[in-house]
Motif scaffolding. Sequence first.
Motif, short mmCIF file in Angstrom:
data_model
loop_
_atom_site.label_atom_id
_atom_site.label_comp_id
_atom_site.label_asym_id
_atom_site.label_seq_id
_atom_site.Cartn_x
_atom_site.Cartn_y
_atom_site.Cartn_z
N SER A 226 -2.13 19.16 10.08
CA SER A 226 -1.12 20.15 10.46
C SER A 226 -1.24 20.57 11.92
CB SER A 226 -1.27 21.39 9.58
OG SER A 226 -1.12 21.06 8.22
N VAL A 227 -0.07 20.71 12.58
CA VAL A 227 0.02 21.21 13.95
C VAL A 227 0.33 22.71 13.87
CG1 VAL A 227 1.15 21.01 16.18
CG2 VAL A 227 0.83 18.98 14.75
N TRP A 228 -0.60 23.52 14.39
CA TRP A 228 -0.45 24.97 14.27
C TRP A 228 -0.22 25.67 15.61
CZ3 TRP A 228 -5.17 26.00 10.50
CH2 TRP A 228 -4.82 25.56 9.22
N ALA A 229 -0.44 24.99 16.73
CA ALA A 229 -0.35 25.67 18.03
C ALA A 229 0.22 24.72 19.08
CB ALA A 229 -1.73 26.16 18.46
N LEU A 230 1.09 25.27 19.94
CA LEU A 230 1.70 24.52 21.03
C LEU A 230 1.67 25.37 22.30
CD1 LEU A 230 4.94 23.15 19.28
CD2 LEU A 230 2.84 21.84 19.76
N ALA A 231 1.47 24.72 23.46
CA ALA A 231 1.57 25.38 24.77
C ALA A 231 2.06 24.34 25.76
CB ALA A 231 0.23 25.95 25.20
N SER A 232 3.08 24.67 26.55
CA SER A 232 3.65 23.69 27.46
C SER A 232 3.36 24.05 28.91
CB SER A 232 5.16 23.58 27.27
OG SER A 232 5.80 24.73 27.78
N THR A 233 3.43 23.04 29.78
CA THR A 233 3.36 23.30 31.22
C THR A 233 4.66 23.98 31.65
OG1 THR A 233 4.26 21.08 31.59
CG2 THR A 233 1.86 21.33 31.64
N PRO A 234 4.65 24.67 32.80
CA PRO A 234 5.86 25.39 33.24
C PRO A 234 7.10 24.52 33.32
CG PRO A 234 3.96 26.05 34.56
CD PRO A 234 3.51 24.91 33.70
N SER A 235 6.94 23.25 33.66
CA SER A 235 8.09 22.35 33.79
C SER A 235 8.58 21.81 32.45
CB SER A 235 7.73 21.17 34.69
OG SER A 235 6.72 20.37 34.07
N PHE A 236 7.85 22.10 31.39
CA PHE A 236 8.15 21.60 30.04
C PHE A 236 8.06 20.07 29.97
CE2 PHE A 236 10.37 21.89 25.86
CZ PHE A 236 9.75 23.04 25.39
N GLY A 237 7.24 19.50 30.87
CA GLY A 237 7.08 18.05 30.87
C GLY A 237 5.91 17.59 30.02
N HIS A 238 4.95 18.47 29.80
CA HIS A 238 3.77 18.14 29.00
C HIS A 238 3.52 19.25 27.99
CE1 HIS A 238 3.22 15.76 32.69
NE2 HIS A 238 2.43 14.95 31.98
N VAL A 239 2.92 18.88 26.86
CA VAL A 239 2.61 19.87 25.84
C VAL A 239 1.16 19.72 25.40
CG1 VAL A 239 3.39 18.40 23.92
CG2 VAL A 239 3.33 20.90 23.64
N TYR A 240 0.48 20.84 25.27
CA TYR A 240 -0.85 20.90 24.68
C TYR A 240 -0.65 21.32 23.22
CZ TYR A 240 -2.44 21.04 29.54
OH TYR A 240 -2.67 20.75 30.86
N SER A 241 -1.35 20.66 22.31
CA SER A 241 -1.16 20.95 20.89
C SER A 241 -2.51 21.00 20.17
CB SER A 241 -0.27 19.89 20.23
OG SER A 241 -0.82 18.59 20.41
N GLY A 242 -2.58 21.84 19.15
CA GLY A 242 -3.81 21.96 18.36
C GLY A 242 -3.46 22.30 16.93
N GLY A 243 -4.45 22.17 16.04
CA GLY A 243 -4.16 22.47 14.64
C GLY A 243 -5.35 22.32 13.74
N SER B 80 -8.57 19.64 16.95
CA SER B 80 -8.46 18.91 18.21
C SER B 80 -7.32 19.45 19.06
CB SER B 80 -8.23 17.41 17.95
OG SER B 80 -9.26 16.87 17.15
N VAL B 81 -7.50 19.38 20.39
CA VAL B 81 -6.44 19.74 21.34
C VAL B 81 -6.03 18.48 22.08
CG1 VAL B 81 -5.81 21.12 23.35
CG2 VAL B 81 -7.33 22.09 21.60
N TYR B 82 -4.75 18.15 21.99
CA TYR B 82 -4.21 16.97 22.66
C TYR B 82 -3.26 17.39 23.77
CZ TYR B 82 -5.91 13.93 18.88
OH TYR B 82 -6.68 13.24 17.98
N LEU B 83 -3.17 16.56 24.82
CA LEU B 83 -2.17 16.71 25.87
C LEU B 83 -1.22 15.52 25.77
CD1 LEU B 83 -0.97 17.89 28.50
CD2 LEU B 83 -2.68 16.52 29.75
N THR B 84 0.08 15.80 25.71
CA THR B 84 1.07 14.74 25.54
C THR B 84 2.15 14.85 26.61
OG1 THR B 84 0.71 14.73 23.15
CG2 THR B 84 2.71 13.67 23.95
N ASP B 85 2.45 13.70 27.25
CA ASP B 85 3.57 13.62 28.19
C ASP B 85 4.84 13.44 27.35
OD1 ASP B 85 5.61 12.64 29.95
OD2 ASP B 85 4.03 12.13 31.40
N LEU B 86 5.75 14.40 27.43
CA LEU B 86 6.91 14.39 26.55
C LEU B 86 7.88 13.25 26.87
CD1 LEU B 86 7.66 18.23 26.34
CD2 LEU B 86 6.53 16.78 24.64
N PHE B 87 7.79 12.68 28.07
CA PHE B 87 8.76 11.64 28.44
C PHE B 87 8.18 10.23 28.33
CE2 PHE B 87 9.96 15.56 30.65
CZ PHE B 87 11.24 15.73 30.12
#
Length: 754
Positions: free
Chosen positions: A299-316, A320-327
Motif C-alpha cells: 500500500s502507498v500511504w504517503a506522497l510528496a512532490s517537488t515544487p515543479s510537480f516533476g518528481h514524486v517521493y512516495s512511501g507506505g 520504503s521511500v521511492y523517488l519517481t520521475d513522473l515523465f
Amino acid sequence: MHRVGSAGNTAGSSRPRKEKRFTYVLNDADNKKHCAGINCLAYLNASTSGTSDYLFTGSRDGTLKRWESKNRDASFSATFESHVDWVNDAIIVGQNLVSCSSDTTLKVWNCLSDGACTRTLRQHSDYVICLAASEKSTNIVASGGLGGEVFIWDIDAALAPVAKSIDVKEDEAPNGNSGPALTTLCNVNSSCNIASANGPSHGYSPNAAKGHKDSVYALAMNDTGTLLVSGGTEKVVRVWDPRTGSKNMKLRGHTDNIRALLIDSTGRYCLSGSSDSMIRLWDLGQQRCVHSYAVHTDSVWALASTPSFGHVYSGGRDQSVYLTDLFTRESVLLCTNEHPILQLSLQDDMIWVASTDSSVYGWKAEGRTPQKLFEKGGSFLAGNLSFSRARASLEGSAPVPVSKEPSFIIPGVPAIIQHEILNNRRHVLTKDTVGSVKLWEITRGAVIEDFGKVSFEDKKKELFEMVSIPAWFTMDARLGCLSVHLDTPQCFSAEIYAVDLNVAGAQEDLKINLAQETLRGLLVHWSKRKQRSSSHSLLNGDTSTGKDASLRNLPHPRSEVDDGAENHANQMLPLFEFSTVSPPSVITEGSSGGPWRKKITDVDGTEGDLPWWCVDCVEHNRFPKENTKCGFYLHPAEGSPAPNITQGKLSAPRILRIHKVAHYVVEKLVLDKPLDGNADSTFAVGLTSGQPQFSALDSSSRLGLKPWQELKPSVEILCNNQVLSPEMSLATVRTYIWKKSEDLILNYRVVQSR
C-alpha cells in the motif's frame, strides 16, 4: 483504518454512561518526546514565521509538538495538547496550525504560541482523518473522515467571536454532540444547492461537500482554493469546487482504498496513492489517468512532490521511500525504514518521514535537484501494472537504497504495546516496542522498576501476589502510554489499610480509599488554585459563582463522609504524589459537549466542567460508599473439640486479615463474650436488627489485645480444609481458596501454643 475505542471519544459507545468519566494519562519521564507513532508532519518556513524554521509533528499519543530547525538540528520547542485521541493530520494555514483527530474534532492553534488551543471545531460524526488547504489562501481548510463527510471551513470566520445565542444552543443540545458546531456548517442537498443552517445574521456559512458514501482518507487542494480532490474506501477520486461544495467529476482506476492525494499548483494534474500499491497521475482537464507507476510492493500511504510537480517521493506499508520521475518513469529507492511510512514532508533538500515509530527521520532528498539521486545508480523503470513490481521483488531484483542512514533523527519514546494490571490494583506491568519491561505505580504515575529486556510473561508470573482487590479502574494503552479510566461509583470500591501502605503514624484500622487519594493527588494543583481564586473573589466582595452554587445543589446519591479519611484529609500521602516534572494529563468531558485534556500542572482552578463526583470527593471528602463487606460463616473445624461460638452469618470488611478472625475466636473461646466496648468494637453477635457486624476486628487495639505478631497463636483458621495465612484478607480467601459464589465458610481449630 480500523476502529478502536478511544481514550476520550465516547461517540457511538454502547457503554451506559450515567456520569462523566475521568481519565488520566501517564507520561514517561521525558514528555518532550512523542510516545506513539507519528501520523502527520507540517512545516513552517522562517519566511512565514519571521523567526526560525519549525517542524510540527502530530502523534497517536494525542499531542502535537513543535521542533525548531536550526543549524542542521531540530530541538524541542513546545507541546500542543488538547486532543483526547490520535492526531491524524495537521496543516499550516497562515499563522495558524490546524489539526484533526480521532476525537472527531478539528483544533486551531497559533503556530508560535506556547501550545494553547485557540478554538475547537465540532461537526464530524466520526474520526477526522485528513485535512487540506490552499497555498495562497490563509483561511480555507477542508476536512474529511470516516463518516464520509467532507467539510470546508473558513478559519477566519471560525475564529471570530460567536454570538451568545449560538453558545446557548450548543449547551442545550440533547445528543451530546454539541448541537450546531462552533461554526455552524451548511448542508448541501442532493442537487448540490447550499442550504445554510445559520441565518445570514451570523455572517458565516461554510460549505459541506456531500457525495461520499463511505470513509474519506485523503484530501488535496490547489493553490488558489478552486479545486478540492478527495479519496477513500470507494476507490475513486472525487473532484469538487470547494467554494460551492459542488461535484465536478469522479475518476476511476484504482482497485483499492485511496490513501494519499496531491494536486499541482495550477490544478491541472493530480497524483493518487492507493492500497493497490499503485501511484496514478490524472489529467483533470481530460478527466483521465495519464500514467500509472508500479513502484511499491504494498500500500502507498504517503506522497510528496517537488515544487515543479516533476518528481514524486512516495512511501507506505512496504517501509520504503521511492523517488519517481513522473515523465521518464525512472524510479530509485531513496531509503528504507523499519516501520510503515504514514506521511512525508519535503523541505528543500531534506525529506522528513513520519511512521508508526515514535521517532521522526530526516533523509537527504536533493529536493531542488532530484536528478542527482538518479546519477548515483540503482534506478529502475516503473511498471504500469501492480504485479510487475511485486514480481520483480520476488525474483530477487530488489533495488539498493541510495541512503543507508538518516541525516536527522528526532527521537521518541518507545510506545507501550502490552500491559497487565497486577492483583494489588496499584501496580501495572508494561512492555514497549523495544521489548523493555517496566513496573508502574499508577497511584502516583511513576515507573518504580525498569527490568530491561526480559520475558513479559515470566516477569508477570514472578510478580504474582495472592491478593484480591476490587477492579477500581480500567486501562488502555491506545495512546502509546497508560490511560487510566475512573467511573463512579465503581472506582470507589477499593480500600486498603494505611499500615499496608506504610503510612507513618497511621492507626491500625485506618482505611485508605485508592480512588479518593488518587483523585486528590491528581487535582491538588486545581484545588489550590481554585481556593486562591475563591479567596480573591471574596476579597473583591463576590459570593460563590453560579457553577459552585449549582454544584452544591446537585444530588449526591449514596454519598457520605468517610470517617477514617478525615484524619488525613489535609495531608498528601507520598504514594499518591504525582510528578510535576513529567506530570500526567487529565481527560474529561466538557460541559458543552466536548472532552478536553490538560496536564495536571496546567489546570488553573477555573475548569468548571470537572465531573461533580470528582469535585465532591476532592473538596468535600464525599464519595459513594460501595459495598465493601464480605459475609461469611464461622464454624468449628471437623473433628475439633472447640465449641460453636457464633449464631448465624457474620459480616466484615473484605480487606479484614485472617489474624483478626483468629483473635475474635480466641476472645470468644477464652472470655465467652466480647470485651466491653461500644458497638463499633464488637461483633454485635445476636443483634436482632439483622446480619451481625464484624467491625470489632477492624480495631484490635480497642479489643485490648496485643498486636497479633506478638501473640502465640492458639487457633488456626481454615477454608476448604486449607490452613490460611494470617496475612490473607477475606477477599483473598474467597477468591483463591473458597472459589464459590455462595457465602464464605471459615473453620477454626485450637492448636498447641508455641
